[in-house]
Design an enzyme around this catalytic site. Structure first.
Site, PDB file in Angstrom:
ATOM      1  N   ARG A 615       0.839  -1.194   0.000  1.00 57.38           N
ATOM      2  CA  ARG A 615       0.000   0.000   0.000  1.00 57.38           C
ATOM      3  C   ARG A 615       0.883   1.257   0.000  1.00 57.38           C
ATOM      4  NH1 ARG A 615      -4.141   0.073   4.603  1.00 57.38           N
ATOM      5  NH2 ARG A 615      -5.704  -0.418   3.013  1.00 57.38           N
ATOM      6  N   LEU A 617       1.213   4.853   1.030  1.00 62.07           N
ATOM      7  CA  LEU A 617       0.565   5.669   2.051  1.00 62.07           C
ATOM      8  C   LEU A 617       0.252   7.077   1.563  1.00 62.07           C
ATOM      9  CD1 LEU A 617       2.815   4.550   5.039  1.00 62.07           C
ATOM     10  CD2 LEU A 617       0.541   3.691   4.447  1.00 62.07           C
ATOM     11  N   GLN A 625      10.063  10.349  -3.328  1.00 59.69           N
ATOM     12  CA  GLN A 625      11.149   9.491  -2.885  1.00 59.69           C
ATOM     13  C   GLN A 625      11.769   8.722  -4.038  1.00 59.69           C
ATOM     14  OE1 GLN A 625      12.609   8.584   0.558  1.00 59.69           O
ATOM     15  NE2 GLN A 625      12.232  10.716   0.082  1.00 59.69           N
ATOM     16  N   VAL A 690       9.702   2.536   0.177  1.00 63.12           N
ATOM     17  CA  VAL A 690      10.111   2.751  -1.218  1.00 63.12           C
ATOM     18  C   VAL A 690      11.332   3.666  -1.312  1.00 63.12           C
ATOM     19  CG1 VAL A 690       7.779   2.443  -2.112  1.00 63.12           C
ATOM     20  CG2 VAL A 690       8.560   4.744  -1.524  1.00 63.12           C
ATOM     21  N   GLU A 692      14.484   3.553  -0.719  1.00 70.14           N
ATOM     22  CA  GLU A 692      15.741   3.067  -1.282  1.00 70.14           C
ATOM     23  C   GLU A 692      15.511   2.239  -2.542  1.00 70.14           C
ATOM     24  OE1 GLU A 692      17.712   1.170   2.023  1.00 70.14           O
ATOM     25  OE2 GLU A 692      18.256   3.103   2.868  1.00 70.14           O
TER      26      GLU A 692
END
Length: 731
Positions: A615, A617, A625, A690, A692
């Site tokens: 999921r 967020l 990111q 997520v 990295e």
């Protein structure tokens, strides 16, 4: 709360706030300059003194003497503290290098003195007056390539092998044996390491820039020999870290020493030219990969041997990490060879292990596909696996890597990829496409939070989680708003203070899933308390629009808390089924590049990442990111490298003038696709990190695209013009 079984339906599933694209709630503060970063916290310690560090001018050896008399007499100087004034300070288990004290010099730019003065200029000028005499260790070694030649054929430990690699490789229908190198890299975040420190009696407070509050608190306590309860760490805003601020660094130690000596608050920032050598870096690597396949293209044997630099006690860059888990191959040999050199400390940098490892593995996968005449996407799909390849009894909680590859190929137009390298040209540019897989584990850590329902019906969330530019404030607020049925603007979030419950902190791609799970747990406690006060069963309550509903009855939250705030606190701990599965995040990265036929310059034309991370967020902050990580991967592919002076043992290009990060002009178009879905073992919110993943595999996709454009295979990063120029096809 114990999270040890798959998450079922729960209040976080409502989707009113959580999962919605939401701008960062801290954004206005940051873009207006009102967010108080560590060096700017003048409200907490008015009129502080200023510290300036002195770094060692040798890489390995000892300090014979230090002449500080002239510095002490300089205008405005209040203290001069040298490493010879004390024994080496203790280090916490998280630190490798000694941060201060003693005559031994372990690496270039190690802090050997700090000058404290009334102004920055006075401290800096006085620091330049210190005269230091060194004894150089002439036997120190700084060359990873030379060290590799000595160890590459060393005996391999039996535990490194699963199955019979040697026999399987010898019997393989097709084989590959290649060596790849990645250079040392520097974090070079926007905000340098900075701290304001103050002592009150035996209690130390630091306002600092750090990713892991509790780790930092414990490390300061160990360094100064005091009780952890006598240390407070406050870091509400962090201007980037990428792993360099996971652990205690010299800025906090020097500021605390200066404050203790002078009896006043001291602020200190590490100058940009000290960051590369004084703090940490991603170690350089030399990686040998051998792959064998059967006639159909199934991997039957895979070996990955990695050498990387480290100080004594460090682990280097564990580049073999993704190879252990990513692709099929029942006969495997994985070998890490950390090599002790006299270079500065190597330690975690965004996606440690996976970033460098996939730079090699994903070129090797392309080379293997080329050798057997199989499309690179198809080869990866064919060698997908749904369990730990080293342990068939351990499945993945969820693995949609094939879907990432196939969706990406469709969206990117992979069918139009030049079938023959060097066959597509537009003017003076050769055009090519590349692909690479991305994998990063999705670990979780125990994480706590406290929530306060106030009489006005608003909610305050307190946790020592940090926000390093990742959107923690926003997703934590979204989680609490969803759980308690409030609009986002009715939730206040306080982060980064060690007075709050201990959270996961930011690092290792565990921050988002862990910290929101801790907030979830605290909100569950609050819901239970509200149910108790109403005398109703918890499962009968519905929370929305700032009120609690039980059937047709509605009670405003402000009414429930009218007699005083209601406080709930809890910590989520992970185990059980979570530990019985491999929980990871997957991606497929695609890149199109142009390579100039005259100069060998590589320019990225477009990039795509397709991510499987449970999921999402907040699609806005998650996308930010990933595209930030993709940009970092572009730098790793084309420009970033710390250049080692092999005679003196330091990184010569230790500033942003010489260390070339990617800029806007390097990244014309980026797209990110998140596969819809949830991972019930990722967290109570069914989410995974997520931060990295977006970096893992990017550099290899670009390098593979450059090969498709030119037919030139570059195995030594970065893919710079000099590695292309004399191998370009005739114009």
């Amino acid at each position: 709360m114990k999270f040890d079984s798959p998450a079922g339906p729960n209040p976080a599933d409502a989707g009113r706030v959580l999962g919605r694209p939401t701008p960062r709630i801290d954004g206005p503060l940051k873009v207006s300059g009102r967010a108080p970063y560590a060096y700017e916290r003048h409200d907490v310690a008015p009129d502080p003194l200023v510290g300036y560090p002195v770094g060692a001018a040798i890489a390995r050896g000892r300090i014979r003497s230090m002449d500080t008399e002239e510095a002490k007499q300089a205008p405005g100087v209040r203290a001069v503290i040298t490493a010879l004034d004390m024994e080496a300070l203790p280090t916490s288990p998280m630190n490798v290098a000694t941060l201060f004290g003693g005559a031994e010099v372990q690496h270039y730019h190690q802090a050997v003195a700090v000058v404290v003065a009334e102004t920055f200029e006075q401290a800096r000028d006085a620091a330049h007056l210190i005269r230091t005499d060194y004894e150089v260790d002439e036997a120190a070694e700084f060359d990873l390539a030379a060290a590799w030649e000595r160890v590459k054929d060393a005996e391999i430990e039996p535990g490194a092998t699963v199955g019979d690699f040697d026999a399987a490789f010898a019997a393989a229908a097709a084989t590959l044996d290649r060596t790849y190198t990645t250079p040392p890299e520097s974090h070079q975040m926007m905000e340098p390491h900075a701290t304001i420190a103050r002592w009150q009696g035996g209690r130390l407070t630091v306002w600092t820039s750090n990713q892991m509050i509790e780790w930092n608190r414990q490390a300061l306590a160990a360094t100064f020999g005091i009780d952890p309860d006598d240390v407070r760490v406050d870091s509400p805003y962090v201007g980037g870290g990428f792993g360099s601020k996971l652990f205690l660094r010299a800025d906090a130690v020097l500021a605390a020493l200066g404050a203790r000596e002078t009896g006043r608050a001291v602020k200190l920032m590490l100058p940009r030219p000290l960051l590369a050598n004084n703090t940490t870096h991603r170690a350089g690597t030399i990686q040998r990969l051998r792959i064998g396949t059967d006639d159909a293209g199934r991997i039957t044997a895979i070996e990955h041997v990695n050498a990387s630099n480290t100080l004594p006690g460090g682990g280097g860059e564990t580049a073999t990490a993704p190879t252990r888990i990513f692709y099929a191959g029942e006969n495997r040999r994985i070998v890490e060879r950390p090599i002790e050199l006299g270079l500065p400390e190597s330690n975690a940098m965004r996606a440690p292990g996976e970033a460098s490892g996939l730079m090699a593995l994903e070129i090797a996968m392309d080379e293997m596909a080329e050798a057997i005449g199989m499309d690179p996407v198809r080869f990866r799909v064919f060698n997908d696996i749904q369990h730990d390849p080293e342990d068939p009894d351990t499945p993945f909680s969820q693995r949609r890597f094939v879907e990432c590859l196939e969706r990406g190929a469709q969206e990117f137009g992979w069918a139009d990829r030049p079938s023959r390298p060097g066959s597509r040209r537009e003017g003076e540019w050769l055009i090519g496409m590349g692909v690479a897989g991305g994998y990063r584990g999705a670990p979780v850590m125990a994480s706590g939070a406290r929530v306060r329902l106030r009489p006005d019906g608003t909610l305050r969330v307190e946790t020592d989680m940090t926000d390093i530019g990742t959107g923690s404030y926003t997703i934590i607020a979204q989680t609490a708003a969803e759980m308690i049925g409030l609009p986002l603007e009715a939730v206040e979030v306080s982060l980064g203070d060690s007075a709050h419950p201990v959270s996961a902190g930011s690092g290792g791609q565990w921050g988002a899933a862990s910290s929101t799970a801790g907030v979830y747990a605290a909100c569950v406690k609050l819901r239970e308390e509200i149910a108790s006060r109403l005398g109703k069963p918890n499962e009968a309550l519905g929370f929305s629009d700032g009120a609690v509903r039980v059937g047709a009855e509605t009670t405003p939250l402000s009414e429930i808390a009218a007699d005083g705030e209601i406080v709930a606190e809890d910590t989520v701990e992970f185990g059980g089924a979570v530990e019985e599965h491999v929980v990871g995040a997957f991606a497929a990265h695609f890149a199109e590049v142009g390579v100039n036929v005259f100069t060998g310059e590589t320019r990225i034309r477009r990039m795509l990442a397709v991510c499987d991370a449970g999921r999402i967020l907040n699609p806005i902050t998650a996308r930010s990111q990933v595209i930030g990580a993709m940009t970092m991967g572009a730098g790793a592919a084309l420009s970033e490298a710390l250049e080692v002076d092999p005679r003196r043992g330091f990184f010569a290009n230790h500033d942003l003038a010489g260390y070339e990060v990617a800029v806007h002009a390097d990244i014309p178009a980026q797209e990110v696709i998140f596969l819809e879905g949830e991972d019930a073992l990722g967290s109570p919110l069914k989410a995974k990190g997520v931060g990295e993943l977006g970096l893992c595999g990017v550099a290899a996709a670009i390098a593979n695209a450059a090969h498709n454009a030119t037919g030139i295979r570059v195995r030594d990063y970065p893919v710079t013009m000099d590695r292309m120029l004399d191998r370009l096809p005739p114009v």
